[in-house]
Design an enzyme around this catalytic site. Structure first.
Site, PDB file in Angstrom:
ATOM      1  N   ASP A  95      42.775   5.267  58.725  1.00  0.00           N
ATOM      2  CA  ASP A  95      41.871   5.779  59.753  1.00  0.00           C
ATOM      3  C   ASP A  95      42.271   7.204  60.118  1.00  0.00           C
ATOM      4  O   ASP A  95      43.406   7.451  60.550  1.00  0.00           O
ATOM      5  CB  ASP A  95      41.908   4.895  60.999  1.00  0.00           C
ATOM      6  CG  ASP A  95      41.265   3.537  60.759  1.00  0.00           C
ATOM      7  OD1 ASP A  95      40.703   3.328  59.673  1.00  0.00           O
ATOM      8  OD2 ASP A  95      41.325   2.690  61.673  1.00  0.00           O
TER       9      ASP A  95
ATOM     10  N   GLY B 148      29.664   0.448  59.775  1.00  0.00           N
ATOM     11  CA  GLY B 148      29.016  -0.797  59.381  1.00  0.00           C
ATOM     12  C   GLY B 148      28.934  -0.931  57.878  1.00  0.00           C
ATOM     13  O   GLY B 148      29.819  -0.470  57.143  1.00  0.00           O
TER      14      GLY B 148
ATOM     15  N   HIS C  99      37.532   6.817  56.814  1.00  0.00           N
ATOM     16  CA  HIS C  99      38.499   5.954  56.127  1.00  0.00           C
ATOM     17  C   HIS C  99      37.844   5.381  54.886  1.00  0.00           C
ATOM     18  O   HIS C  99      36.645   5.536  54.651  1.00  0.00           O
ATOM     19  CB  HIS C  99      39.045   4.855  57.047  1.00  0.00           C
ATOM     20  CG  HIS C  99      38.023   3.872  57.528  1.00  0.00           C
ATOM     21  ND1 HIS C  99      38.263   2.903  58.460  1.00  0.00           N
ATOM     22  CD2 HIS C  99      36.710   3.704  57.186  1.00  0.00           C
ATOM     23  CE1 HIS C  99      37.179   2.195  58.680  1.00  0.00           C
ATOM     24  NE2 HIS C  99      36.224   2.652  57.923  1.00  0.00           N
TER      25      HIS C  99
ATOM     26  N   SER D  91      33.575   5.770  60.247  1.00  0.00           N
ATOM     27  CA  SER D  91      33.341   5.058  58.998  1.00  0.00           C
ATOM     28  C   SER D  91      32.035   5.517  58.355  1.00  0.00           C
ATOM     29  O   SER D  91      31.859   6.701  58.074  1.00  0.00           O
ATOM     30  CB  SER D  91      33.344   3.549  59.274  1.00  0.00           C
ATOM     31  OG  SER D  91      33.331   2.802  58.078  1.00  0.00           O
ATOM     32  N   MET D  92      31.101   4.607  58.112  1.00  0.00           N
ATOM     33  CA  MET D  92      29.851   4.973  57.436  1.00  0.00           C
ATOM     34  C   MET D  92      29.020   5.931  58.270  1.00  0.00           C
ATOM     35  O   MET D  92      28.248   6.728  57.723  1.00  0.00           O
ATOM     36  CB  MET D  92      29.044   3.704  57.141  1.00  0.00           C
ATOM     37  CG  MET D  92      27.967   3.910  56.086  1.00  0.00           C
ATOM     38  SD  MET D  92      28.701   4.426  54.531  1.00  0.00           S
ATOM     39  CE  MET D  92      27.340   5.262  53.756  1.00  0.00           C
TER      40      MET D  92
END
Length: 251
Positions: free
Chosen positions: A227, A124, A178, A153-154
């Site tokens: 990714d 997000g 990523h 991700s985060m």
């Protein structure tokens, strides 16, 4: 004999009425489930719907110390009282503020007990995630991070940001890292400023990942380019987590 035959006919007629009433009752809408869920194939290739009751957020009984009776609270509220927090949806400002508030409250109650952050999140907002990360480092309580599904991700950054030696993952969980993504529109100068900010955020994440994982910054930059999915054991070898939980050792 005639009396016996008449009695038999009456019983048969009564049974027919009961059977017809029962069939009508069983097919009435009062007994039909209200929410369509799974579907199955019958023997003729047609599909019949199986209706399932939605679960929603489970509630459990909890009695506040000193209270005479227990109240029904949702399961996540109950777990907060045991210093357990779930990060299970996309990270945004609202979710970040809620998690930060809970962390600050639990730390004010006791800063000698750890806080457990269970993560199953697609990622997000980077800014909102950094707010959670800074709070994790700001409070005195140790923060145990546990990956129970996908930390992407985060969310992978927050997983990695737990207290050293307390970053865990279940065997079938996955991690994805990523580089940050963003977009801008408007005047050319505004786009240039926004692009500079994204580059600055990326450089900051690279430095933080390098510190938390022990990997060289050049390796982090290369691995963040696209990714990059890892299994729990690969994430452990990379330095994102410290240990993969052996389910067989759990009580």
């Amino acid at each position: 004999l005639e009396s016996t035959a008449m009695t038999g006919l009456k019983v048969l007629a009564l049974w027919s009425l009961v059977a017809a009433w029962a069939a009508g009752f069983m097919t009435s809408t009062s007994l039909r489930p209200s929410v369509v869920g799974l579907r199955r194939e019958n023997g003729f290739g047609a599909r019949s719907s199986i209706v399932m009751m939605p679960i929603g957020v489970p509630k459990v009984a909890y009695r506040v110390p000193g209270a005479q009776s227990a109240d029904w609270v949702d399961i996540y509220n109950r777990l907060y009282r045991e210093r357990i927090i779930f990060l299970g949806s996309e990270i945004d400002d609202e979710l970040a503020n809620q998690i930060i508030g809970v962390m600050l409250y639990l730390d004010s109650e006791s800063n000698t007990k750890p806080i457990y952050l269970y993560i199953n999140c697609p990622g997000g907002s980077v800014i909102a995630g950094l707010a959670i990360f800074d709070t994790m480092n700001h409070i005195k309580s140790k923060v145990v991070t546990i990956n129970v599904g996908l930390s992407a991700s985060m969310a992978s950054f927050l997983l990695c940001g737990g207290s050293k030696g307390m970053r865990l993952a279940l065997p079938n969980s996955r991690v994805m890292i990523h580089q940050p993504m963003g977009g801008a529109q408007g005047q050319a100068e505004d786009i240039r400023v926004e692009a500079a900010q994204i580059v600055r955020i990326k450089d900051n994440l690279v430095k933080q990942y390098a510190v938390m994982t022990g990997q060289p910054q050049e390796t982090i930059i290369r691995d963040l380019d696209r990714d990059n999915f890892m299994s729990a054991h690969e994430a452990c070898a990379y330095g994102i987590i410290d240990k993969v939980i052996d389910v067989s050792d759990m009580p």
